[in-house]
Design an enzyme around this catalytic site. Structure first.
Site, mmCIF file in Angstrom:
data_model
loop_
_atom_site.group_PDB
_atom_site.id
_atom_site.type_symbol
_atom_site.label_atom_id
_atom_site.label_comp_id
_atom_site.label_asym_id
_atom_site.label_seq_id
_atom_site.Cartn_x
_atom_site.Cartn_y
_atom_site.Cartn_z
ATOM 1 N N HIS A 67 35.495 -13.794 -26.689
ATOM 2 C CA HIS A 67 34.609 -12.670 -26.984
ATOM 3 C C HIS A 67 34.530 -11.684 -25.813
ATOM 4 O O HIS A 67 33.894 -10.634 -25.911
ATOM 5 C CB HIS A 67 33.206 -13.151 -27.407
ATOM 6 C CG HIS A 67 32.335 -13.641 -26.302
ATOM 7 N ND1 HIS A 67 32.166 -14.982 -26.006
ATOM 8 C CD2 HIS A 67 31.556 -12.980 -25.406
ATOM 9 C CE1 HIS A 67 31.321 -15.115 -25.004
ATOM 10 N NE2 HIS A 67 30.927 -13.909 -24.613
ATOM 11 N N ASP A 107 36.316 -19.935 -29.281
ATOM 12 C CA ASP A 107 36.014 -18.881 -28.291
ATOM 13 C C ASP A 107 36.753 -19.158 -26.981
ATOM 14 O O ASP A 107 36.155 -19.526 -25.973
ATOM 15 C CB ASP A 107 34.503 -18.796 -28.073
ATOM 16 C CG ASP A 107 34.093 -17.544 -27.306
ATOM 17 O OD1 ASP A 107 34.931 -16.635 -27.155
ATOM 18 O OD2 ASP A 107 32.930 -17.481 -26.856
ATOM 19 N N SER A 191 29.769 -15.072 -19.170
ATOM 20 C CA SER A 191 30.727 -15.433 -20.208
ATOM 21 C C SER A 191 32.116 -15.643 -19.624
ATOM 22 O O SER A 191 32.565 -14.894 -18.758
ATOM 23 C CB SER A 191 30.821 -14.322 -21.254
ATOM 24 O OG SER A 191 29.768 -14.399 -22.176
#
Length: 253
Positions: A67, A107, A191
């Protein structure tokens, strides 16, 4: 579910607009000893300025979250303080083919560096988990340049780290994730960074949410489940075959 996933994903991305003050990041974290985590990679998009973390798994590949994919990603290695960045390296992003922003699974993304980096005291790779060794230490660490608070805009300019403990997978909610919970852990801007357990990269910071009891749950993509896919990218079959034949020819000669 799809809207919630989209929101939680964005919460772990960080917009680096000019002018905001920099504070210590990773909620409940501490400043890393400079260059003590030489596998860490700072990722930024040249246009949107969104940033993520990542980690070096080979001289020419970085692993991060899918992402985090943007159109003009650049990576920086050997970084401790983002106020002093070296020259950036352009990459070709390779997200997992099954990843979708509508769902939180798969992911994981590889970034192929257009210019491989020379390894040194300040730039090193990290071992990542393979399915042959599924035993995972419960005592882990997260590292990144993210926010110091789950809700307030307070990204860090220096690398931070924090100790976290894995919870039972049955309480995690996703088949391909590992989870931690509590008041300490990754936040926005972290992230793509690694969940390191026993010196091995076991997970990738993916998403987070606040539970009904106000505990904060952080989820990490479980790397071992994507070992075969990772190997197919960084060691494609044609390359493997070529290396095998080279070994045989060397023996014959």
């Amino acid at each position: 579910m799809s809207i919630l996933w989209h929101i939680t994903c964005l919460l772990l991305l960080r917009s680096c607009t000019p002018g905001f003050s920099m504070h210590d990041g990773i909620v409940g974290g501490r400043v890393s000893i400079p260059h003590s985590r030489p596998y860490m990679v700072y990722i930024r998009d040249k246009i949107s300025q969104l940033t993520c973390g990542g980690f070096l798994i080979r001289e020419d590949y970085v692993m991060t979250a899918a992402h985090c994919k943007q159109s003009h990603l650049v990576v920086f290695v050997g970084v401790h303080d983002t106020n002093f960045l070296p020259d950036g390296i352009e990459v070709d992003p390779i997200p997992h083919p099954k990843f979708s922003m509508k769902r939180p699974d798969h992911d994981i993304m590889l970034l192929k560096l257009k210019t491989p980096v020379p390894l040194s005291k300040f730039v090193q790779t990290i071992i990542y988990q393979n399915p042959e060794n599924e035993e995972i230490s419960q005592d882990c660490m997260v590292v990144g340049w993210g926010w110091q608070d789950y809700h307030d805009e307070s990204p860090s300019n220096v690398l931070q780290e924090a100790n976290v403990t894995l919870i039972d997978s049955e309480n995690c909610g996703m088949a391909d994730t590992l989870c931690t919970e509590g008041s300490t852990g990754p936040a926005r801007g972290d992230s793509g960074g690694p969940l390191v357990c026993g010196g091995v990269a076991e997970g990738i910071v993916s998403f987070s949410k606040t539970k009904s009891n106000a505990d904060h749950l952080s989820a990490y993509t479980r790397i071992s489940l994507y070992y075969s896919w990772t190997q197919s990218i960084i060691n494609p079959p044609t390359q493997q075959q070529s290396e095998t034949w080279k070994g045989k020819l060397d023996k014959l000669i």
